[in-house]
Design an enzyme around this catalytic site. Structure first.
Site, PDB file in Angstrom:
ATOM      1  N   PHE A   1      30.213  24.917  -4.455  1.00  6.60           N
ATOM      2  CA  PHE A   1      30.773  23.647  -4.012  1.00  6.60           C
ATOM      3  C   PHE A   1      31.369  23.848  -2.627  1.00  6.60           C
ATOM      4  CE2 PHE A   1      32.299  19.685  -6.349  1.00  6.60           C
ATOM      5  CZ  PHE A   1      31.109  19.493  -7.023  1.00  6.60           C
TER       6      PHE A   1
ATOM      7  N   GLN B   1      41.086  10.867   0.903  1.00  9.09           N
ATOM      8  CA  GLN B   1      39.808  11.536   1.102  1.00  9.09           C
ATOM      9  C   GLN B   1      38.631  10.561   1.072  1.00  9.09           C
ATOM     10  OE1 GLN B   1      37.969  14.434  -1.967  1.00  9.09           O
ATOM     11  NE2 GLN B   1      38.498  15.670  -0.183  1.00  9.09           N
TER      12      GLN B   1
ATOM     13  N   HIS C   1      34.785  10.670   0.644  1.00 12.75           N
ATOM     14  CA  HIS C   1      33.724  11.581   0.212  1.00 12.75           C
ATOM     15  C   HIS C   1      32.507  11.304   1.091  1.00 12.75           C
ATOM     16  CE1 HIS C   1      30.733  13.588  -2.206  1.00 12.75           C
ATOM     17  NE2 HIS C   1      31.666  14.023  -3.042  1.00 12.75           N
TER      18      HIS C   1
ATOM     19  N   LEU D   1      29.286   7.248  -6.023  1.00  6.33           N
ATOM     20  CA  LEU D   1      29.290   8.647  -5.607  1.00  6.33           C
ATOM     21  C   LEU D   1      27.975   9.363  -5.881  1.00  6.33           C
ATOM     22  CD1 LEU D   1      31.407  10.683  -4.516  1.00  6.33           C
ATOM     23  CD2 LEU D   1      31.439  11.606  -6.814  1.00  6.33           C
TER      24      LEU D   1
ATOM     25  N   GLU E   1      28.902  16.153  -4.663  1.00  5.04           N
ATOM     26  CA  GLU E   1      28.735  17.304  -3.774  1.00  5.04           C
ATOM     27  C   GLU E   1      27.832  18.351  -4.429  1.00  5.04           C
ATOM     28  OE1 GLU E   1      32.431  18.200  -1.769  1.00  5.04           O
ATOM     29  OE2 GLU E   1      32.208  20.262  -2.423  1.00  5.04           O
TER      30      GLU E   1
ATOM     31  N   ARG F   1      35.112  18.428   2.770  1.00  5.71           N
ATOM     32  CA  ARG F   1      34.705  17.014   2.788  1.00  5.71           C
ATOM     33  C   ARG F   1      35.120  16.260   4.047  1.00  5.71           C
ATOM     34  NH1 ARG F   1      35.694  15.537  -3.582  1.00  5.71           N
ATOM     35  NH2 ARG F   1      33.873  16.724  -4.244  1.00  5.71           N
TER      36      ARG F   1
ATOM     37  N   HIS G   1      37.522   7.907  -1.756  1.00  7.18           N
ATOM     38  CA  HIS G   1      37.285   8.669  -2.975  1.00  7.18           C
ATOM     39  C   HIS G   1      38.538   9.145  -3.694  1.00  7.18           C
ATOM     40  CE1 HIS G   1      35.039  11.122  -5.735  1.00  7.18           C
ATOM     41  NE2 HIS G   1      35.542  12.252  -5.282  1.00  7.18           N
TER      42      HIS G   1
ATOM     43  N   ARG H   1      41.507  17.668  -0.241  1.00  2.00           N
ATOM     44  CA  ARG H   1      41.230  18.328  -1.513  1.00  2.00           C
ATOM     45  C   ARG H   1      39.823  18.908  -1.517  1.00  2.00           C
ATOM     46  NH1 ARG H   1      38.348  16.788  -6.259  1.00  2.00           N
ATOM     47  NH2 ARG H   1      37.975  14.680  -5.523  1.00  2.00           N
TER      48      ARG H   1
HETATM   49  C1  LIG Z   1      32.926   9.063  -9.247  1.00  2.08           C
HETATM   50  C2  LIG Z   1      33.916  10.198  -9.225  1.00  2.08           C
HETATM   51  C3  LIG Z   1      33.479  11.506  -9.383  1.00  2.08           C
HETATM   52  C4  LIG Z   1      34.384  12.565  -9.369  1.00  2.08           C
HETATM   53  N1  LIG Z   1      33.931  13.847  -9.540  1.00  2.08           N
HETATM   54  C5  LIG Z   1      34.819  14.867  -9.565  1.00  2.08           C
HETATM   55  C6  LIG Z   1      34.397  16.209  -9.825  1.00  2.08           C
HETATM   56  O1  LIG Z   1      33.230  16.477 -10.053  1.00  2.08           O
HETATM   57  N2  LIG Z   1      35.321  17.190  -9.830  1.00  2.08           N
HETATM   58  C7  LIG Z   1      36.642  16.946  -9.609  1.00  2.08           C
HETATM   59  O2  LIG Z   1      37.424  17.875  -9.629  1.00  2.08           O
HETATM   60  N3  LIG Z   1      37.068  15.677  -9.376  1.00  2.08           N
HETATM   61  C8  LIG Z   1      36.198  14.646  -9.356  1.00  2.08           C
HETATM   62  N4  LIG Z   1      36.652  13.373  -9.135  1.00  2.08           N
HETATM   63  C9  LIG Z   1      38.084  13.126  -9.083  1.00  2.08           C
HETATM   64  C10 LIG Z   1      38.662  13.170 -10.485  1.00  2.08           C
HETATM   65  O3  LIG Z   1      37.687  12.771 -11.417  1.00  2.08           O
HETATM   66  C11 LIG Z   1      39.875  12.273 -10.651  1.00  2.08           C
HETATM   67  O4  LIG Z   1      40.784  12.535  -9.634  1.00  2.08           O
HETATM   68  C12 LIG Z   1      40.539  12.534 -11.996  1.00  2.08           C
HETATM   69  O5  LIG Z   1      39.607  12.430 -13.044  1.00  2.08           O
HETATM   70  C13 LIG Z   1      41.705  11.620 -12.261  1.00  2.08           C
HETATM   71  O6  LIG Z   1      42.183  11.871 -13.558  1.00  2.08           O
HETATM   72  P1  LIG Z   1      43.544  11.257 -14.085  1.00  2.08           P
HETATM   73  O7  LIG Z   1      43.762  11.782 -15.446  1.00  2.08           O
HETATM   74  O8  LIG Z   1      44.598  11.478 -13.073  1.00  2.08           O
HETATM   75  O9  LIG Z   1      43.290   9.689 -14.108  1.00  2.08           O
HETATM   76  P2  LIG Z   1      42.098   8.771 -14.685  1.00  2.08           P
HETATM   77  O10 LIG Z   1      41.036   9.518 -15.335  1.00  2.08           O
HETATM   78  O11 LIG Z   1      41.745   7.854 -13.561  1.00  2.08           O
HETATM   79  O12 LIG Z   1      42.836   7.944 -15.809  1.00  2.08           O
HETATM   80  C14 LIG Z   1      43.851   7.017 -15.540  1.00  2.08           C
HETATM   81  C15 LIG Z   1      44.339   6.436 -16.835  1.00  2.08           C
HETATM   82  O13 LIG Z   1      45.466   5.621 -16.590  1.00  2.08           O
HETATM   83  C16 LIG Z   1      45.325   4.403 -17.289  1.00  2.08           C
HETATM   84  N5  LIG Z   1      46.091   3.383 -16.548  1.00  2.08           N
HETATM   85  C17 LIG Z   1      46.137   3.184 -15.216  1.00  2.08           C
HETATM   86  N6  LIG Z   1      46.972   2.165 -14.944  1.00  2.08           N
HETATM   87  C18 LIG Z   1      47.465   1.734 -16.115  1.00  2.08           C
HETATM   88  C19 LIG Z   1      48.366   0.721 -16.487  1.00  2.08           C
HETATM   89  N7  LIG Z   1      48.946  -0.096 -15.603  1.00  2.08           N
HETATM   90  N8  LIG Z   1      48.626   0.555 -17.815  1.00  2.08           N
HETATM   91  C20 LIG Z   1      48.035   1.342 -18.755  1.00  2.08           C
HETATM   92  N9  LIG Z   1      47.178   2.319 -18.432  1.00  2.08           N
HETATM   93  C21 LIG Z   1      46.904   2.510 -17.139  1.00  2.08           C
HETATM   94  C22 LIG Z   1      43.836   4.140 -17.329  1.00  2.08           C
HETATM   95  O14 LIG Z   1      43.522   3.279 -18.392  1.00  2.08           O
HETATM   96  C23 LIG Z   1      43.319   5.562 -17.559  1.00  2.08           C
HETATM   97  O15 LIG Z   1      43.374   5.860 -18.921  1.00  2.08           O
HETATM   98  C24 LIG Z   1      35.753  12.303  -9.162  1.00  2.08           C
HETATM   99  C25 LIG Z   1      36.190  10.994  -9.013  1.00  2.08           C
HETATM  100  C26 LIG Z   1      35.281   9.947  -9.015  1.00  2.08           C
HETATM  101  C27 LIG Z   1      35.805   8.562  -8.810  1.00  2.08           C
END
Ligand SMILES: Cc1cc2nc3c(=O)[nH]c(=O)nc-3n(C[C@H](O)[C@H](O)[C@H](O)COP(=O)(O)OP(=O)(O)OC[C@H]3O[C@@H](n4cnc5c(N)ncnc54)[C@H](O)[C@@H]3O)c2cc1C
Length: 590
Positions: free
Chosen positions: A117, A238, A240, A250, A253, A284, A351, A399
C-alpha cells in the site's frame, strides 16, 4: 419521555464502536450501542483495501518500520507516542480479529495475505513493504460482519436506527448520556450512561464529491463542539487520489498495490516525475496533488480534459477476479467500463478526516489545560472517542492507507478496556440535568416552528454548502480563496435558521434527521474552513500555493477549533515516543 440506563453507551456501530462494545459485553457490562443505520451498514463496511499490521507474512517487517512510515506519512504532525502505541497494538489486534472469525485472504502457506500500500517501506524508508492485511477488496465488510456477530453472541444491546441528537451533560461537564430519536416512530428516548464513547465516523458529506456514504455527516464531532469540546487538526482533510471521475466512489489504493498505475492524456506514467521511488504508491496527498497538477497543466483525459486514467487491464482477468472483484463491479456500474479491458477514469475524491475529537492514546477525550501550546491536557471523565470522529493524532497531516481500519480497531478496543476500569471506579449514575435535556429537545423540534420569513429546504442548503467546501477548502488552498470561503460559510450558515420541514402538512422523521445532519455538516464545515484559513504553511493534505513549504519553526503544532466565537488555539505535537527514539522531521520524499 422514555428513559433507559446502561453502564456504557456507545454512539456508532462501525468498527470502532463494535470493537469497544465487544470488550465491554464480554466483561459482563450492560452496554448499549446506538446506530442511525443497521449496524452492518456503517461506513466501515465499505473499506476495501485492508488494515496495516507488521505481521511480516509476505516479507520481513517490524512495527518500528510501520511507525516510521506513519510518522513520515503524517508529515511529522502525528503524536509519536500514540503512533508507537498503535503500530505495536496492530499485531495483537489483527490476530484477535482473525480469532474472532474475520475471513482474511490467505497466502499459500495459510497465513494472512498482505498487500503493498502507499507510503509503506522496509528499513525506515527503503524498499516497498507489504503490510496491509486484506480480505480481497472487501476487508471492512469482513471485519464489520464478524464484529457484529460477536456482539450478538456477547449480548450487546443494539438500538438500531436510532439517531443521537445531542450529548446530555451536567454543569460540571460530566457527560450523562444522550438524547436519541427512534427513527421508525419519531419518539425521543433518553439513554443514561456511566461512560460514553463517541464512535460516529467521519463527515465526508461536507464535500460535494466524496467517497463517503450519505450517513457520514460528522454528527459526533458536531455534538462534541456543541458540548464545548474543541476539534483538533480539522484543516487536514484527505482527498483520495482515485475516486471515479465526476462521481466520487472509491477505487481502492489496493488497485495500485496490485500493480495498477496512473496515466495522463499523453499516455505517460506521470507519477514517475513526482515520486521517483514510490511512483504510484507515494502517499495520498502527493498523488492527489500530482493528478490535479497534470489536469491544470492541460494533460487531463476525456473531452473536458478533467480526469486521468488508472490502468488495470495489464494485470489480467484472473488477478482482478481474485483480488479486486468489487472494483470491477463499481467501475462497471458507476463508470460504465470494464477495467479488465479499459482504464478507469479517476479524480481525487474527499475521503477521510484526519482531525476530530482530541483524545489521548487510551481514547479518553482531552481538553487543553492552561497555556497555549502546553502539552498538558485534562481528561473529561467518562467521555471517550474512537475511530474517524476522533483524533488520537496518529495520522497528523496525512493518513496512510490501511491505517484507518487499524486506528478504529486499536482505539475502539483500548476504549473498551479503559471504560471497564472507569465504570468499576464510578459505579453510580450521576443525577440528570434537565436544562441540558431541554436544549437537546429544542434542537430536535425546532424545525417545525412557524417560519420567520421565507422557509428554506434542507436539500438546497446542503448542496450550497457542499459546493462551497469543494471550491474553498479543496486540494489546493490559497489565502484569498479560503478567507472568502469562511465569510461565505458564515453567511450561509445564518440561513439554517430559516430551514423548515413542513411538506403538505406532514413532517417525516427522515426529513427531521436530514435537517439535524445538515446542522452538523455546517458545524464541522466551519471547523475545517477556519482551521485551514489560519494555517500558513503546506503540510500533508493542507497544500497552499502561497506557502508551498512546510514550516516546522512556526507550525509544528496542532490546531484546536472551538465553536464559540469560531476561535482557534494551538497545542504542541508530542514528538517523544514511548520506548524508542524520536523520528526528527525531515523532508518528505517518496
Ligand atoms: C469507501 C471507503 C473505503 C475505505 N477503505 C479503507 C481501507 O481499505 N482501509 C482503511 O484503513 N480505511 C479505509 N477507509 C476509511 C475507514 O473505512 C473509515 O475511516 C472507518 O471505517 C471509520 O470507522 P468508524 O468506526 O469510525 O465509523 P463508521 O464505520 O463510519 O461508523 C459510524 C457509526 O456511527 C453511527 N452514527 C453516526 N452518527 C450517528 C448519530 N447521529 N446517531 C446514531 N448513530 C450515528 C453510524 O450509524 C455508524 O454505525 C475507507 C473509507 C471509505 C469511505
Amino acid at each position: 419521555m422514555k428513559t433507559v440506563q446502561f453502564d456504557a453507551l456507545i454512539i456508532g456501530a462501525g468498527g470502532a464502536g463494535m470493537n469497544a462494545a465487544l470488550q465491554l459485553a464480554d466483561a459482563q457490562l450492560q452496554v448499549a450501542v446506538v446506530s442511525k443505520v443497521f449496524p452492518t451498514r456503517s461506513h466501515t463496511v465499505a473499506a476495501q483495501g485492508g488494515v496495516n499490521a507488521a505481521l511480516g507474512n509476505v516479507m520481513a517487517d517490524k512495527w518500528h518500520w510501520h511507525m516510521f512510515d506513519t510518522v513520515k506519512g503524517s508529515d511529522y504532525l502525528g503524536d509519536q507516542d500514540a503512533i508507537e502505541h498503535m503500530c505495536r497494538e496492530a499485531i495483537p489486534t489483527v490476530y484477535e480479529l482473525e480469532h474472532n472469525g474475520v475471513p482474511f485472504s490467505r497466502l499459500d502457506n495459510g497465513k494472512i495475505y498482505q498487500r503493498p500500500f502507499g507510503g509503506q517501506s522496509q528499513e525506515f524508508g527503503g524498499k516497498q513493504a507489504a503490510r496491509t492485511c486484506a480480505a480481497a477488496d472487501r476487508t471492512g465488510h469482513a471485519i464489520l460482519h464478524s464484529l457484529y456477530q460477536q456482539n450478538i453472541r456477547a449480548k450487546t444491546h443494539f438500538f438500531d436506527e436510532y439517531f443521537a441528537v445531542d450529548l446530555i451533560r451536567d454543569e460540571e461537564g460530566f457527560i450523562l448520556g444522550v438524547l436519541a430519536l427512534e427513527i421508525a416512530t419519531g419518539e425521543p428516548i433518553l439513554i443514561e450512561s456511566k461512560a460514553t464513547l463517541i464512535a460516529t465516523g467521519g463527515g465526508g458529506q461536507v464535500y460535494r464529491t466524496t467517497s463517503n456514504a450519505h450517513i457520514n455527516t460528522g454528527d459526533g464531532m458536531a455534538m462534541a463542539l456543541r458540548a464545548g469540546i474543541p476539534l483538533q487538526d480539522m484543516e487536514f482533510f484527505q482527498f483520495h487520489p482515485t475516486g471515479i471521475a465526476g462521481k466520487g466512489m472509491l477505487i481502492t489504493e489496493g488497485v495500485r498495490g496490485e500493480g495498477g498505475y496512473l496515466i495522463n492524456s499523453e499516455g505517460e506514467r506521470f507519477m514517475e516525475r513526482y515520486a521517483s521511488m514510490a511512483k504510484d504508491l507515494a502517499s495520498r496527498d502527493v498523488v492527489s496533488r500530482a493528478i490535479v497538477t497534470e489536469i491544470n497543466e492541460g494533460r487531463g483525459c476525456g473531452p473536458n480534459k478533467d480526469h486521468v486514467l488508472l490502468k488495470v487491464d495489464h494485470l489480467g482477468e484472473e488477478v482482478v477476479a481474485k483480488r479486486l472483484p468489487s472494483i470491477r463491479e463499481s467501475s462497471r456500474i458507476f463508470a460504465g467500463i470494464d477495467p479488465v479491458e479499459e482504464p478507469i477514469p479517476v479524480f481525487p475524491t474527499a475521503h477521510y478526516m484526519m482531525g476530530g475529537i482530541p483524545t489521548d492514546r487510551f481514547a479518553r477525550v482531552v481538553m487543553p489545560l492552561g497555556e497555549e501550546q502546553d502539552e498538558q491536557n485534562a481528561v473529561i471523565p467518562g467521555l471517550y472517542a474512537a475511530g474517524e470522529c476522533a483524533c488520537a493524532s496518529v495520522h497528523g497531516a496525512n493518513r496512510l492507507g490501511g491505517n484507518s481500519l487499524l486506528d478504529i480497531l486499536v482505539f475502539g478496543r483500548l476504549a473498551g478496556k479503559d471504560i471497564i476500569d472507569y465504570v468499576k471506579n464510578n459505579p453510580e449514575h450521576r443525577p440528570l440535568n434537565q436544562a441540558s435535556v431541554d436544549r437537546a429537545l429544542y434542537r430536535l423540534n425546532r424545525w417545525e416552528l412557524p417560519p420567520e420569513g421565507e422557509a428554506l429546504s434542507v436539500n438546497e442548503l446542503r448542496c450550497e454548502l457542499q459546493k462551497l467546501m469543494e471550491d474553498h477548502a479543496g486540494v489546493f488552498r490559497s489565502e484569498e480563496v479560503m478567507q472568502k470561503g469562511v465569510l461565505k460559510l458564515q453567511a450561509l450558515r445564518k440561513k439554517l435558521a430559516q430551514v423548515r420541514l413542513q411538506h403538505r402538512g406532514k413532517v417525516f422523521n427522515t426529513a427531521r434527521i436530514e435537517a439535524l445532519e445538515l446542522e452538523n455538516l455546517f458545524d464541522i464545515g466551519m471547523a475545517i474552513a477556519v482551521a485551514a484559513a489560519n494555517r500558513k504553511e503546506s503540510r500533508g493534505a493542507h497544500a497552499r500555493p502561497d506557502y508551498p513549504k512546510r514550516d516546522d519553526q512556526n507550525w509544528m503544532k496542532h490546531s484546536l477549533y472551538f465553536q464559540q466565537g469560531d476561535r482557534l488555539s494551538y497545542k504542541a505535537v508530542r514528538s517523544t515516543p514511548l520506548s524508542v527514539e524520536s523520528f526528527p522531521p525531515k523532508e518528505r520524499i517518496y
